[in-house]
Design an enzyme around this catalytic site. Structure first.
Site, PDB file in Angstrom:
ATOM      1  NE  ARG A  90      29.769  33.934  49.334  1.00 28.58           N
ATOM      2  CZ  ARG A  90      29.224  33.145  50.268  1.00 28.58           C
ATOM      3  NH1 ARG A  90      29.870  32.863  51.360  1.00 28.58           N
ATOM      4  NH2 ARG A  90      28.021  32.652  50.087  1.00 28.58           N
ATOM      5  NE  ARG A 127      19.599  27.566  52.726  1.00 34.55           N
ATOM      6  CZ  ARG A 127      20.825  27.822  52.286  1.00 34.55           C
ATOM      7  NH1 ARG A 127      21.824  27.044  52.612  1.00 34.55           N
ATOM      8  NH2 ARG A 127      21.058  28.853  51.504  1.00 34.55           N
ATOM      9  NE  ARG A 133      20.422  32.081  54.393  1.00 34.71           N
ATOM     10  CZ  ARG A 133      21.544  31.619  53.864  1.00 34.71           C
ATOM     11  NH1 ARG A 133      22.128  30.566  54.383  1.00 34.71           N
ATOM     12  NH2 ARG A 133      22.078  32.212  52.826  1.00 34.71           N
ATOM     13  NE  ARG A 144      22.440  33.248  48.276  1.00 29.96           N
ATOM     14  CZ  ARG A 144      21.404  32.569  48.791  1.00 29.96           C
ATOM     15  NH1 ARG A 144      20.170  32.961  48.563  1.00 29.96           N
ATOM     16  NH2 ARG A 144      21.620  31.511  49.519  1.00 29.96           N
TER      17      ARG A 144
HETATM   18  P1  ADP Z   1      25.058  30.642  50.779  1.00 24.07           P
HETATM   19  O1  ADP Z   1      26.321  29.871  50.601  1.00 24.07           O
HETATM   20  O2  ADP Z   1      23.831  29.809  50.741  1.00 24.07           O
HETATM   21  O3  ADP Z   1      24.961  31.807  49.844  1.00 24.07           O
HETATM   22  P2  ADP Z   1      26.088  31.979  53.196  1.00 24.07           P
HETATM   23  O4  ADP Z   1      25.513  31.929  54.552  1.00 24.07           O
HETATM   24  O5  ADP Z   1      27.467  31.424  53.013  1.00 24.07           O
HETATM   25  O6  ADP Z   1      25.027  31.241  52.263  1.00 24.07           O
HETATM   26  O7  ADP Z   1      26.109  33.500  52.683  1.00 24.07           O
HETATM   27  C1  ADP Z   1      24.968  34.325  52.718  1.00 24.07           C
HETATM   28  C2  ADP Z   1      25.317  35.747  52.273  1.00 24.07           C
HETATM   29  O8  ADP Z   1      26.238  36.327  53.200  1.00 24.07           O
HETATM   30  C3  ADP Z   1      26.001  35.873  50.912  1.00 24.07           C
HETATM   31  O9  ADP Z   1      25.082  35.876  49.843  1.00 24.07           O
HETATM   32  C4  ADP Z   1      26.723  37.220  51.084  1.00 24.07           C
HETATM   33  O10 ADP Z   1      25.834  38.307  50.927  1.00 24.07           O
HETATM   34  C5  ADP Z   1      27.151  37.196  52.538  1.00 24.07           C
HETATM   35  N1  ADP Z   1      28.525  36.631  52.692  1.00 24.07           N
HETATM   36  C6  ADP Z   1      28.861  35.472  53.326  1.00 24.07           C
HETATM   37  N2  ADP Z   1      30.190  35.246  53.262  1.00 24.07           N
HETATM   38  C7  ADP Z   1      30.709  36.283  52.548  1.00 24.07           C
HETATM   39  C8  ADP Z   1      32.015  36.613  52.103  1.00 24.07           C
HETATM   40  N3  ADP Z   1      33.072  35.833  52.362  1.00 24.07           N
HETATM   41  N4  ADP Z   1      32.170  37.760  51.400  1.00 24.07           N
HETATM   42  C9  ADP Z   1      31.139  38.569  51.134  1.00 24.07           C
HETATM   43  N5  ADP Z   1      29.873  38.310  51.494  1.00 24.07           N
HETATM   44  C10 ADP Z   1      29.649  37.178  52.196  1.00 24.07           C
END
Ligand code: ADP
Length: 186
Positions: A90, A127, A133, A144
């Site tokens: 990310r 969702r 969530r 986000r």
């Molecule tokens: P979405 O894509 O709907 O935001 P995710 O389940 O992928 O849902 O992520 C939820 C949260 O988890 C993010 O907003 C972040 O806080 C954390 N997160 C997930 N993957 C990462 C990552 N690769 N690096 C940092 N934080 C992460």
């Protein structure tokens, strides 16, 4: 050598839904860093305690912690045939961490999910009603999206330079989107 395929896209784009289906069909591990972090929170681990408030606000968990968690996960047996990375990398440091392990885990393709933002907000809010969530709120979604634009979108360019990007129209029938992705795995 275990190839990694990355699913990249804004929150709510449907990466998880498609990643589960593709992983199952092609015998790959499905690695969702969001799911892993939520498990840490449910299990009240040290990492979970750190991650909870950061995630609820819509911010990213620190690169160091997420990279460590991911690299450990890649050591599991079920990753031997390759994995779908859903929600990782990310940030640029996260993408660079994959360069360090590219001999064992090369990045094959990067699927970029394209959906317009209005559709996404609706999807995430509905969702949130069913998933429960705690980060599916209007405030967190706004953060986000900002973070996606600022930190994650630049990765498209990073992987474009390596000729690895495939753009996927992620609006419409789930099955149609699935077939558009699956044809690249045969
Ligand atoms: P979405 O894509 O709907 O935001 P995710 O389940 O992928 O849902 O992520 C939820 C949260 O988890 C993010 O907003 C972040 O806080 C954390 N997160 C997930 N993957 C990462 C990552 N690769 N690096 C940092 N934080 C992460």
């Amino acid at each position: 050598m275990s190839e990694l395929n990355i699913f990249l896209g804004p929150p709510g784009a449907g990466k998880g839904t498609q990643a589960i289906k593709i992983a199952e069909e092609f015998g790959l591990a499905h690695i969702s860093t969001g799911d892993m972090l939520r498990n840490h929170i449910s299990n009240r681990t040290e990492l979970g305690k750190i991650a909870k408030s950061v995630m609820d606000e819509g911010h990213l968990v620190s690169d160091d912690l997420v990279i460590k968690m991911l690299v450990e996960r890649l050591g599991s047996d079920d990753c031997k045939n390759g994995a779908i990375l859903d929600g990782f990398p990310r940030t640029l440091p996260q993408a660079k961490s994959l360069e360090d392990i590219k001999n064992e885990f090369p990045v094959d393709k990067v699927f970029v999910f394209e959906v317009d933002e209005k559709e996404l907000v609706q999807r995430i809010l509905s969702r949130g009603e069913t998933s429960g969530r705690s980060d599916d709120t209007v405030e967190s979604i706004k953060v986000r999206f900002e973070i996606y634009t600022q930190d994650t979108e630049p990765l498209i360019d990073f992987y474009n330079k390596q000729d690895k990007v495939l753009k996927i129209n992620a609006v419409g029938e789930i099955d149609l989107i699935y077939r558009n992705i699956a044809k690249h795995f045969n």
